[in-house]
Motif scaffolding. Structure first.
Motif, short mmCIF file in Angstrom:
data_model
loop_
_atom_site.label_atom_id
_atom_site.label_comp_id
_atom_site.label_asym_id
_atom_site.label_seq_id
_atom_site.Cartn_x
_atom_site.Cartn_y
_atom_site.Cartn_z
N MET A 42 1.05 -1.15 -0.22
CA MET A 42 -0.04 -0.05 0.03
C MET A 42 0.90 1.34 0.02
N PHE A 43 2.11 1.21 0.82
CA PHE A 43 3.08 2.44 0.63
C PHE A 43 3.35 2.72 -0.76
N LEU A 44 3.56 1.63 -1.35
CA LEU A 44 4.21 1.81 -2.73
C LEU A 44 3.09 2.11 -3.66
N LYS A 45 1.90 1.77 -3.42
CA LYS A 45 0.89 2.28 -4.39
C LYS A 45 0.65 3.76 -3.93
N ILE A 46 0.71 4.26 -2.97
CA ILE A 46 0.48 5.35 -2.45
C ILE A 46 1.65 6.41 -2.89
N PHE A 47 2.97 5.89 -2.67
CA PHE A 47 4.00 6.57 -2.91
C PHE A 47 4.02 6.78 -4.50
N MET A 48 3.89 6.00 -5.32
CA MET A 48 4.26 5.70 -6.73
C MET A 48 2.84 6.52 -7.62
N THR A 49 1.93 6.64 -7.05
CA THR A 49 0.76 7.21 -7.71
C THR A 49 1.03 8.63 -7.98
N ASP A 50 1.00 9.42 -8.95
CA ASP A 50 1.17 10.68 -9.27
C ASP A 50 0.01 11.39 -8.76
N GLY A 51 0.06 12.57 -8.13
CA GLY A 51 -0.77 13.62 -7.74
C GLY A 51 -1.51 13.25 -6.41
N SER A 52 -0.82 11.97 -5.70
CA SER A 52 -1.46 11.57 -4.50
C SER A 52 -1.05 12.67 -3.37
N SER A 53 -1.60 13.49 -2.87
CA SER A 53 -1.37 14.48 -1.76
C SER A 53 -1.77 14.12 -0.58
N ASP A 54 -2.68 12.90 -0.37
CA ASP A 54 -3.10 12.60 0.95
C ASP A 54 -2.04 12.22 1.99
N TYR A 55 -1.39 13.09 2.52
CA TYR A 55 -0.21 12.88 3.24
C TYR A 55 -1.08 12.16 4.58
N LYS A 56 -2.18 12.68 5.06
CA LYS A 56 -2.90 12.03 6.18
C LYS A 56 -2.82 10.56 6.10
N MET A 57 -3.49 10.02 4.97
CA MET A 57 -3.56 8.53 4.89
C MET A 57 -2.06 7.81 4.89
N PHE A 58 -1.28 8.59 4.14
CA PHE A 58 0.12 8.09 4.10
C PHE A 58 0.94 7.95 5.36
N ILE A 59 0.66 8.87 6.55
CA ILE A 59 1.11 8.84 7.88
C ILE A 59 0.37 7.56 8.60
N ALA A 60 -0.95 7.56 8.25
CA ALA A 60 -1.83 6.71 9.10
C ALA A 60 -1.20 5.52 8.58
N ASN A 61 -1.03 5.14 7.60
CA ASN A 61 -0.45 3.81 6.73
C ASN A 61 0.86 3.38 7.67
N ILE A 62 1.51 4.52 7.71
CA ILE A 62 2.99 4.45 8.26
C ILE A 62 2.59 3.98 9.88
N LEU A 63 1.86 4.64 10.35
CA LEU A 63 1.60 4.24 11.77
C LEU A 63 0.90 2.91 12.22
N ILE A 64 0.12 2.43 11.07
CA ILE A 64 -0.21 0.98 11.13
C ILE A 64 0.91 -0.07 10.99
N PHE A 65 1.58 0.58 9.98
CA PHE A 65 2.94 -0.40 9.56
C PHE A 65 3.40 -0.71 10.98
N PHE A 66 3.75 0.25 11.79
CA PHE A 66 4.60 0.49 12.88
C PHE A 66 3.90 -0.70 14.15
N LEU A 67 2.55 -0.45 14.12
CA LEU A 67 1.48 -1.19 14.91
C LEU A 67 1.77 -2.58 14.83
N TYR A 68 1.73 -3.06 13.52
CA TYR A 68 2.29 -4.55 13.09
C TYR A 68 3.59 -4.76 13.42
N PHE A 69 4.37 -4.14 13.28
CA PHE A 69 5.68 -4.26 13.51
C PHE A 69 6.20 -4.43 15.01
N GLU A 70 5.31 -3.70 15.66
CA GLU A 70 5.53 -3.68 17.30
C GLU A 70 4.82 -5.15 17.79
N PHE A 71 3.86 -5.48 17.27
CA PHE A 71 3.00 -6.67 17.72
C PHE A 71 4.13 -7.87 17.31
#
Length: 141
Positions: A42-71
């Motif tokens: 999902m990171f790659l999809k958000i990062f690679m799409t042109d014109g994607s400026s939804d930084y809140k969704m990107f940061i939320a996905n990063i934090l979800i990633f860290f939650l999985y990582f921490e578990f």
């Protein structure tokens, strides 16, 4: 004769339950690993799409990633520390989850204040946990 059999059963039950718990934790870690890889895609999809400026969704996905990582890290620590979950990992997960809530759901200022107070309480708890001595009285056997 029956007392000996009952004693053997009482010794076997915790071992069987421990094996079952370990199996379930391994299964959970495999599921979390799959979800972690899914978040990476999902990171790659958000990062690679042109014109994607939804930084809140990107940061939320990063934090979800860290939650999985921490578990997953907590499960690894459980096996390395001889079947014990360190309390500090639960605090890390709680802080990360609260930060994610603040980033994603910051429409109501009172809720944001409450989430911030929860983070403060978790940090104070972590600080208290670190300043207390690690020696605990030995149990009588």
């Amino acid at each position: 004769m029956k007392i000996v059999e009952l004693s053997m059963v009482l010794k076997i039950i915790p071992k069987v339950l421990q094996i079952f718990l370990n199996f379930c934790l391994v299964l959970l870690s495999l599921i979390l690993s799959f979800l972690l890889i899914k978040e990476l895609t999902m990171f790659l999809k958000i990062f690679m799409t042109d014109g994607s400026s939804d930084y809140k969704m990107f940061i939320a996905n990063i934090l979800i990633f860290f939650l999985y990582f921490e578990f997953i890290t907590m499960i690894v620590k459980y096996f390395k520390e001889e079947y014990h979950f360190p309390l500090r990992y639960f605090i890390y997960i709680g802080i990360t989850a609260m930060i994610r809530l603040i980033i994603v759901e910051h429409d109501h200022p009172i809720d944001t204040l409450i989430y911030s107070l929860v983070i403060l309480i978790l940090i104070i708890g972590y600080f208290i946990m670190n300043i207390t001595p690690l020696e605990r009285p030995n149990r009588q056997k």
